[in-house]
Design a protein around this motif. Structure first.
Motif, PDB file in Angstrom:
ATOM      1  N   ALA A 252       8.636   7.119  -9.919  1.00 55.23           N
ATOM      2  CA  ALA A 252       7.416   7.872  -9.628  1.00 55.23           C
ATOM      3  C   ALA A 252       7.715   9.069  -8.735  1.00 55.23           C
ATOM      4  N   LEU A 253       8.539   8.856  -7.707  1.00 52.22           N
ATOM      5  CA  LEU A 253       8.853   9.935  -6.772  1.00 52.22           C
ATOM      6  C   LEU A 253       9.643  11.056  -7.442  1.00 52.22           C
ATOM      7  N   ALA A 254      10.348  10.739  -8.517  1.00 50.64           N
ATOM      8  CA  ALA A 254      11.082  11.777  -9.250  1.00 50.64           C
ATOM      9  C   ALA A 254      10.127  12.806  -9.846  1.00 50.64           C
ATOM     10  N   LYS A 255       8.859  12.419 -10.031  1.00 48.27           N
ATOM     11  CA  LYS A 255       7.854  13.324 -10.593  1.00 48.27           C
ATOM     12  C   LYS A 255       6.975  13.959  -9.512  1.00 48.27           C
TER      13      LYS A 255
ATOM     14  N   GLY B 191       0.820  -1.205   0.000  1.00 52.32           N
ATOM     15  CA  GLY B 191       0.000   0.000   0.000  1.00 52.32           C
ATOM     16  C   GLY B 191       0.854   1.255   0.000  1.00 52.32           C
ATOM     17  N   ALA B 192       2.014   1.181   0.654  1.00 55.72           N
ATOM     18  CA  ALA B 192       2.949   2.310   0.628  1.00 55.72           C
ATOM     19  C   ALA B 192       3.506   2.496  -0.773  1.00 55.72           C
ATOM     20  N   ALA B 193       3.835   1.387  -1.453  1.00 54.54           N
ATOM     21  CA  ALA B 193       4.265   1.477  -2.845  1.00 54.54           C
ATOM     22  C   ALA B 193       3.146   2.084  -3.694  1.00 54.54           C
ATOM     23  N   THR B 194       1.914   1.701  -3.397  1.00 54.95           N
ATOM     24  CA  THR B 194       0.761   2.217  -4.144  1.00 54.95           C
ATOM     25  C   THR B 194       0.665   3.730  -4.053  1.00 54.95           C
ATOM     26  N   VAL B 195       0.754   4.262  -2.816  1.00 55.21           N
ATOM     27  CA  VAL B 195       0.587   5.712  -2.658  1.00 55.21           C
ATOM     28  C   VAL B 195       1.790   6.480  -3.199  1.00 55.21           C
TER      29      VAL B 195
ATOM     30  N   THR C 219       1.748   9.084  -7.265  1.00 52.45           N
ATOM     31  CA  THR C 219       2.225  10.463  -7.388  1.00 52.45           C
ATOM     32  C   THR C 219       2.708  10.797  -8.798  1.00 52.45           C
ATOM     33  N   GLN C 220       2.914   9.781  -9.637  1.00 49.61           N
ATOM     34  CA  GLN C 220       3.384  10.053 -11.002  1.00 49.61           C
ATOM     35  C   GLN C 220       2.252  10.499 -11.920  1.00 49.61           C
ATOM     36  N   TYR C 221       1.012  10.369 -11.443  1.00 42.72           N
ATOM     37  CA  TYR C 221      -0.136  10.755 -12.250  1.00 42.72           C
ATOM     38  C   TYR C 221      -0.578  12.181 -11.901  1.00 42.72           C
ATOM     39  N   HIS C 222      -1.467  12.695 -12.714  1.00 42.86           N
ATOM     40  CA  HIS C 222      -2.042  14.017 -12.428  1.00 42.86           C
ATOM     41  C   HIS C 222      -3.126  13.843 -11.369  1.00 42.86           C
ATOM     42  N   LEU C 223      -2.864  14.329 -10.179  1.00 42.00           N
ATOM     43  CA  LEU C 223      -3.793  14.171  -9.068  1.00 42.00           C
ATOM     44  C   LEU C 223      -4.610  15.435  -8.859  1.00 42.00           C
ATOM     45  N   PRO C 224      -5.856  15.281  -8.400  1.00 37.92           N
ATOM     46  CA  PRO C 224      -6.658  16.464  -8.064  1.00 37.92           C
ATOM     47  C   PRO C 224      -5.971  17.288  -6.984  1.00 37.92           C
ATOM     48  N   LYS C 225      -6.204  18.582  -6.994  1.00 30.84           N
ATOM     49  CA  LYS C 225      -5.581  19.475  -6.018  1.00 30.84           C
ATOM     50  C   LYS C 225      -6.027  19.157  -4.599  1.00 30.84           C
TER      51      LYS C 225
END
Length: 299
Positions: free
Chosen positions: A232-235, A161-165, A169-175
């Motif tokens: 993913a975290l790089a983004k 689940g930690a890997a999931t969250v 983060t690499q996607y466009h997330l709502p504000k």
């Protein structure tokens, strides 16, 4: 000769498929899933968790855009303007994070506990090492916003689940998504499988894992290259709290060190002498104080 080669090729395919099913099918125990470390909870946590479980919960449903699986979650409404989505780990379901859900409930936030693909009451055949789950998490975020469009959203995940969250983060997330808390997350499916190959079976397994990844691409719809949290975290731009235990032998503490070097975003870290996802059990005051400090700073 051709017949012999075809037979050998068939044997390789059958072996790789067997490993794929062992690792990724519903209920897999490949990484010790479902075998929770026996750790006594700090005084009061059991009673507080039992009280939380007695609270009324709404049952929410969504349909995965990834593969159409019907997924289920449990929403505890505290009339807050902040909702915490909790994402469980490998081979377990939402109940594995009841004590953590209790923590956020005690802080006054709404809590959404979900069963991932191939877990608990949700549909699905195969575990996604965080990749499939991250796509489904996007759907859960939209489900929250369809009910509560003005809510701030916190993402909390443990182990897979930690890997999931982290992957989300690499996607466009709502504000509305404001911050992330990861507990005992790994760097990638390839890294964690390599670690367990060496730890449990004393083999490097490099080509074996590549072969299983190919089967995963064909049968589950993704290769292990999709599970790289460091990329993913790089983004990522959101604040993240990294929480790990030194005595975690399911996800080695060294992975936390690598995760902390990724990307350019606000971050905090916490460490304990705990085992896998059990820091809160035996270090509850420091754990909660750290979470509260992080939320106060970035929410």
């Amino acid at each position: 000769m051709i017949i012999i080669l075809l037979i050998l090729l068939l044997l390789v395919v059958l072996i790789l498929n067997a490993f794929f099913l062992y690792i990724q099918k519903r209920g897999s125990k490949a990484l010790g899933g479902g075998e929770a470390p026996k750790v006594k909870m700090d005084d009061g946590l059991v009673d507080k968790t039992n009280q939380f479980l007695k609270k009324s919960k709404q049952i929410w449903h969504i349909k995965s855009k990834f593969n159409g699986s019907k997924l289920i979650g449990w929403f505890t409404d505290n009339k807050s303007e902040t909702t915490v989505i909790l994402v469980h780990g490998f081979g377990v379901d939402h109940n594995s994070l009841n004590v953590h859900a209790q923590l956020f409930d005690s802080l006054g936030y709404n809590v959404l506990q979900i069963d991932d693909q191939a877990a608990g009451k949700s549909e699905g055949k195969y575990l996604g090492f965080g990749y499939i789950e991250s796509l489904d998490l996007l759907d859960w975020i939209q489900r929250v916003l369809s009910e509560r469009p003005n809510d701030k959203i916190i993402l909390y995940g443990a182990s897979m689940g930690a890997a999931t969250v982290m992957l989300v983060t690499q996607y466009h997330l709502p504000k509305n998504v404001k911050l992330i808390i990861e507990d005992s997350g790994y760097t990638s499916a390839y890294d964690i499988l390599s670690y367990h190959c060496q730890k449990r079976y004393h083999i490097k397994g490099k080509y074996l894992i590549k072969g299983i990844s190919l089967v995963s691409k064909l049968r589950a719809g993704f290769s292990y290259a999709k599970t790289d949290c460091t990329k993913a975290l790089a983004k990522n731009k959101l604040p993240i709290l990294f929480m790990h235990g030194h005595n975690d032998f399911t996800v080695p503490f060294t992975m936390r060190e690598k995760l902390l070097t990724c990307g350019k975003f606000p971050r905090m870290s916490y460490e304990s002498q705990g085992v896998h996802i059990r820091s809160y059990y035996m270090d509850s005051k420091k754990y909660q104080d750290t979470v509260e400090k992080f939320l106060k700073m970035y929410l």
